[in-house]
Design a protein around this motif. Structure first.
Motif, PDB file in Angstrom:
ATOM      1  N   SER A  79       0.979  -1.115  -0.002  1.00  0.00           N
ATOM      2  CA  SER A  79      -0.211   0.042   0.049  1.00  0.00           C
ATOM      3  C   SER A  79       0.786   1.380  -0.235  1.00  0.00           C
ATOM      4  CB  SER A  79      -1.165   0.038   0.883  1.00  0.00           C
ATOM      5  OG  SER A  79      -1.720   1.085   1.345  1.00  0.00           O
ATOM      6  N   GLY A  80      -0.057   2.148   0.201  1.00  0.00           N
ATOM      7  CA  GLY A  80       1.310   3.181   0.582  1.00  0.00           C
ATOM      8  C   GLY A  80       0.572   4.443   1.348  1.00  0.00           C
ATOM      9  N   GLY A  81       0.560   5.638   1.015  1.00  0.00           N
ATOM     10  CA  GLY A  81       1.492   6.443   0.080  1.00  0.00           C
ATOM     11  C   GLY A  81       1.093   5.881  -1.598  1.00  0.00           C
ATOM     12  N   GLU A  82       1.735   5.879  -2.513  1.00  0.00           N
ATOM     13  CA  GLU A  82       1.420   5.603  -3.781  1.00  0.00           C
ATOM     14  C   GLU A  82       2.122   3.780  -4.246  1.00  0.00           C
ATOM     15  OE1 GLU A  82       0.353   3.442  -6.410  1.00  0.00           O
ATOM     16  OE2 GLU A  82      -1.758   5.103  -6.027  1.00  0.00           O
ATOM     17  N   PRO A  83       2.116   2.527  -3.891  1.00  0.00           N
ATOM     18  CA  PRO A  83       3.059   1.891  -4.161  1.00  0.00           C
ATOM     19  C   PRO A  83       3.570   1.897  -5.815  1.00  0.00           C
ATOM     20  CG  PRO A  83       0.826   0.735  -4.360  1.00  0.00           C
ATOM     21  CD  PRO A  83       0.904   2.712  -3.627  1.00  0.00           C
ATOM     22  N   LEU A  84       2.950   1.957  -6.673  1.00  0.00           N
ATOM     23  CA  LEU A  84       3.217   2.246  -8.672  1.00  0.00           C
ATOM     24  C   LEU A  84       4.319   3.820  -8.425  1.00  0.00           C
ATOM     25  CD1 LEU A  84      -0.193   2.390 -10.315  1.00  0.00           C
ATOM     26  CD2 LEU A  84       1.014   0.268  -9.119  1.00  0.00           C
ATOM     27  N   LEU A  85       4.282   3.995  -8.246  1.00  0.00           N
ATOM     28  CA  LEU A  85       5.616   5.196  -7.939  1.00  0.00           C
ATOM     29  C   LEU A  85       6.914   3.878  -7.934  1.00  0.00           C
ATOM     30  CD1 LEU A  85       5.072   7.944  -6.311  1.00  0.00           C
ATOM     31  CD2 LEU A  85       4.985   8.001  -8.630  1.00  0.00           C
ATOM     32  N   GLN A  86       6.816   3.264  -7.042  1.00  0.00           N
ATOM     33  CA  GLN A  86       8.150   2.709  -7.079  1.00  0.00           C
ATOM     34  C   GLN A  86       7.690   1.149  -7.590  1.00  0.00           C
ATOM     35  OE1 GLN A  86      10.540   2.676  -3.059  1.00  0.00           O
ATOM     36  NE2 GLN A  86       8.604   4.066  -2.024  1.00  0.00           N
ATOM     37  N   SER A  87       7.039   0.941  -8.519  1.00  0.00           N
ATOM     38  CA  SER A  87       6.796  -0.423  -9.536  1.00  0.00           C
ATOM     39  C   SER A  87       7.417  -1.961  -9.629  1.00  0.00           C
ATOM     40  CB  SER A  87       5.586   0.118 -10.743  1.00  0.00           C
ATOM     41  OG  SER A  87       6.870   0.498 -11.202  1.00  0.00           O
ATOM     42  N   ARG A  88       8.681  -1.440 -10.077  1.00  0.00           N
ATOM     43  CA  ARG A  88       9.785  -1.816 -10.313  1.00  0.00           C
ATOM     44  C   ARG A  88      10.205  -2.577  -8.890  1.00  0.00           C
ATOM     45  NH1 ARG A  88      14.462   0.159 -11.712  1.00  0.00           N
ATOM     46  NH2 ARG A  88      15.517  -1.385 -12.566  1.00  0.00           N
ATOM     47  N   PHE A  89      10.449  -2.088  -7.930  1.00  0.00           N
ATOM     48  CA  PHE A  89      10.645  -2.695  -6.682  1.00  0.00           C
ATOM     49  C   PHE A  89       9.859  -3.528  -6.333  1.00  0.00           C
ATOM     50  CE2 PHE A  89      10.068  -2.983  -1.979  1.00  0.00           C
ATOM     51  CZ  PHE A  89      11.254  -3.103  -1.259  1.00  0.00           C
ATOM     52  N   VAL A  90       8.210  -2.954  -6.207  1.00  0.00           N
ATOM     53  CA  VAL A  90       6.983  -4.089  -5.801  1.00  0.00           C
ATOM     54  C   VAL A  90       7.438  -5.203  -6.543  1.00  0.00           C
ATOM     55  CG1 VAL A  90       4.671  -3.808  -4.924  1.00  0.00           C
ATOM     56  CG2 VAL A  90       5.875  -1.982  -5.388  1.00  0.00           C
ATOM     57  N   LYS A  91       7.357  -5.324  -7.963  1.00  0.00           N
ATOM     58  CA  LYS A  91       7.438  -6.350  -8.876  1.00  0.00           C
ATOM     59  C   LYS A  91       8.337  -7.016  -8.742  1.00  0.00           C
ATOM     60  CE  LYS A  91       9.405  -7.994 -13.474  1.00  0.00           C
ATOM     61  NZ  LYS A  91      10.031  -8.207 -14.367  1.00  0.00           N
ATOM     62  N   GLU A  92       9.484  -6.495  -8.182  1.00  0.00           N
ATOM     63  CA  GLU A  92      11.382  -8.072  -7.374  1.00  0.00           C
ATOM     64  C   GLU A  92       9.977  -8.859  -6.435  1.00  0.00           C
ATOM     65  OE1 GLU A  92      15.206  -6.652  -5.836  1.00  0.00           O
ATOM     66  OE2 GLU A  92      15.073  -6.393  -8.125  1.00  0.00           O
ATOM     67  N   LEU A  93       9.417  -7.626  -5.375  1.00  0.00           N
ATOM     68  CA  LEU A  93       9.317  -8.556  -4.485  1.00  0.00           C
ATOM     69  C   LEU A  93       8.178  -9.111  -4.376  1.00  0.00           C
ATOM     70  CD1 LEU A  93       8.693  -8.290  -1.133  1.00  0.00           C
ATOM     71  CD2 LEU A  93       7.489  -6.193  -1.003  1.00  0.00           C
ATOM     72  N   PHE A  94       7.088  -8.788  -5.403  1.00  0.00           N
ATOM     73  CA  PHE A  94       6.261  -9.599  -5.706  1.00  0.00           C
ATOM     74  C   PHE A  94       6.211 -10.945  -6.060  1.00  0.00           C
ATOM     75  CE2 PHE A  94       1.806  -7.217  -5.293  1.00  0.00           C
ATOM     76  CZ  PHE A  94       1.926  -6.914  -4.000  1.00  0.00           C
ATOM     77  N   THR A  95       7.782 -10.787  -7.250  1.00  0.00           N
ATOM     78  CA  THR A  95       7.658 -12.088  -7.759  1.00  0.00           C
ATOM     79  C   THR A  95       8.880 -13.384  -6.880  1.00  0.00           C
ATOM     80  OG1 THR A  95       8.460 -10.848  -9.673  1.00  0.00           O
ATOM     81  CG2 THR A  95       9.511 -13.076  -9.540  1.00  0.00           C
ATOM     82  N   LEU A  96       9.690 -12.430  -5.434  1.00  0.00           N
ATOM     83  CA  LEU A  96      10.099 -13.632  -5.000  1.00  0.00           C
ATOM     84  C   LEU A  96       8.685 -14.423  -3.768  1.00  0.00           C
ATOM     85  CD1 LEU A  96      12.668 -11.413  -2.947  1.00  0.00           C
ATOM     86  CD2 LEU A  96      12.787 -13.342  -4.398  1.00  0.00           C
ATOM     87  N   CYS A  97       7.433 -13.320  -3.542  1.00  0.00           N
ATOM     88  CA  CYS A  97       6.300 -13.931  -2.465  1.00  0.00           C
ATOM     89  C   CYS A  97       5.485 -15.065  -4.129  1.00  0.00           C
ATOM     90  CB  CYS A  97       5.493 -12.646  -2.484  1.00  0.00           C
ATOM     91  SG  CYS A  97       6.099 -11.430  -1.410  1.00  0.00           S
ATOM     92  N   SER A 116       6.679  -0.495 -16.814  1.00  0.00           N
ATOM     93  CA  SER A 116       7.015  -0.974 -15.578  1.00  0.00           C
ATOM     94  C   SER A 116       5.791  -1.495 -14.859  1.00  0.00           C
ATOM     95  CB  SER A 116       8.177  -0.136 -14.727  1.00  0.00           C
ATOM     96  OG  SER A 116       8.117  -0.405 -13.532  1.00  0.00           O
ATOM     97  N   VAL A 117       4.398  -0.593 -14.152  1.00  0.00           N
ATOM     98  CA  VAL A 117       3.017  -1.402 -13.557  1.00  0.00           C
ATOM     99  C   VAL A 117       2.881  -1.770 -14.521  1.00  0.00           C
ATOM    100  CG1 VAL A 117       1.371  -0.781 -13.473  1.00  0.00           C
ATOM    101  CG2 VAL A 117       3.196   1.208 -13.008  1.00  0.00           C
ATOM    102  N   LYS A 118       3.320  -2.265 -15.873  1.00  0.00           N
ATOM    103  CA  LYS A 118       2.152  -3.157 -15.872  1.00  0.00           C
ATOM    104  C   LYS A 118       2.898  -5.039 -16.153  1.00  0.00           C
ATOM    105  CE  LYS A 118       0.130  -0.779 -19.952  1.00  0.00           C
ATOM    106  NZ  LYS A 118       0.189  -0.982 -21.961  1.00  0.00           N
ATOM    107  N   GLU A 119       4.240  -4.676 -16.084  1.00  0.00           N
ATOM    108  CA  GLU A 119       5.159  -5.849 -15.536  1.00  0.00           C
ATOM    109  C   GLU A 119       4.893  -5.900 -14.110  1.00  0.00           C
ATOM    110  OE1 GLU A 119       8.913  -4.757 -16.230  1.00  0.00           O
ATOM    111  OE2 GLU A 119       8.802  -5.128 -18.286  1.00  0.00           O
ATOM    112  N   LEU A 120       4.520  -5.195 -13.234  1.00  0.00           N
ATOM    113  CA  LEU A 120       3.977  -5.531 -12.275  1.00  0.00           C
ATOM    114  C   LEU A 120       2.648  -6.160 -11.837  1.00  0.00           C
ATOM    115  CD1 LEU A 120       4.411  -5.180  -8.984  1.00  0.00           C
ATOM    116  CD2 LEU A 120       3.385  -2.751  -9.416  1.00  0.00           C
ATOM    117  N   LEU A 121       1.904  -5.956 -12.705  1.00  0.00           N
ATOM    118  CA  LEU A 121       1.041  -6.539 -12.489  1.00  0.00           C
ATOM    119  C   LEU A 121       0.640  -8.400 -12.813  1.00  0.00           C
ATOM    120  CD1 LEU A 121      -2.122  -4.258 -14.156  1.00  0.00           C
ATOM    121  CD2 LEU A 121      -1.575  -4.332 -11.646  1.00  0.00           C
TER     122      LEU A 121
END
Length: 237
Positions: A79-97, A116-121
């Motif tokens: 959540s945030g804030g707005e997590p989409l501002l740091q989408s590359r980081f969140v994608k890396e975290l979600f990938t591990l999860c 970058s957001v599309k990759e996160l999704l």
């Protein structure tokens, strides 16, 4: 040459959240927001330069300590804030999860949709999407972007068939009316990915944060909705 490690700026963590997605969630509150919503509860997350930095692995290590509490429904919510501002980081975290069987949930305003957001999704199991108002005029005045922005985001989620919970904070005199709920239902009906709608009562407990920061809480003048109002609006849904 080795690629530099992506590090995320994080405001805080909540280990056993129960209101940020299904089941028991480990909630990561990212730092930084591109919007200035009048009812914002977390003005201390606005400045993206604030807070501590973490690697995705460091955050995953924290999350993994709580997997025994998640059950079949729980997992991680960013959540945030707005997590989409740091989408590359969140994608890396979600990938591990995802690699470790942990359900991933994104809590967002839907105000950014880039590659970058599309990759996160692609590694996101559920989205909690704020549809703050149902008119473009109110979006521009009280949020700071066009209403087209979250609607485009929602349409993209629909294409990907990602389950979505739509959320709206109910603020008396602004959106606590039948017309708003009817329009919200129309939006939801056009997107089969939406399987849940939550109306949340506006609260002012955040005012202490504004006072501590020496800034005005712009929505202090609005009352909080009573239980009868929330019951009536929920019945319209």
């Amino acid at each position: 040459m080795k690629e530099a490690e992506i590090r995320g700026r994080i405001h805080s963590f909540q280990s056993l959240g129960t209101v940020d997605g299904p089941g028991i969630r480990f909630v990561v509150f990212m730092q930084g927001c591109n919007l200035r919503c009048g009812c914002c509860h977390n003005p201390d997350t606005w400045d993206i330069k604030g807070a501590d930095e973490y690697s995705a692995q460091e955050v995953f290590d924290k999350v993994s300590r709580y997997t025994s509490y998640f059950g079949k429904d729980g997992g991680i919510t960013v959540s945030g804030g707005e997590p989409l501002l740091q989408s590359r980081f969140v994608k890396e975290l979600f990938t591990l999860c995802k690699e470790n069987g942990i359900n991933t949930c994104l809590d967002t305003s839907g105000s950014i949709l880039n590659e970058s957001v599309k990759e996160l999704l692609l590694v996101t199991d559920r989205v909690l999407l704020d549809i703050k108002y149902t008119s473009d005029e109110m979006y521009r005045e009280y949020v700071g972007c066009s209403m087209d922005t979250p609607l485009l985001f929602l349409s993209y989620l629909n294409e990907l068939k990602i389950p979505v919970t739509v959320r709206q904070v109910i603020i008396p005199t602004l959106n606590d009316n039948e017309d708003n709920i009817i329009k919200l239902k129309e939006i939801v009906s056009k997107h089969t990915c939406v399987d849940k709608v939550e109306l949340l009562p506006f609260k002012k407990v955040c005012k202490v944060k504004y006072d501590d920061m020496g800034i005005e809480f712009p929505f202090e003048k609005y009352p909080v909705p009573d239980s009868d109002t929330m019951t009536r609006l929920n019945s319209l849904l």
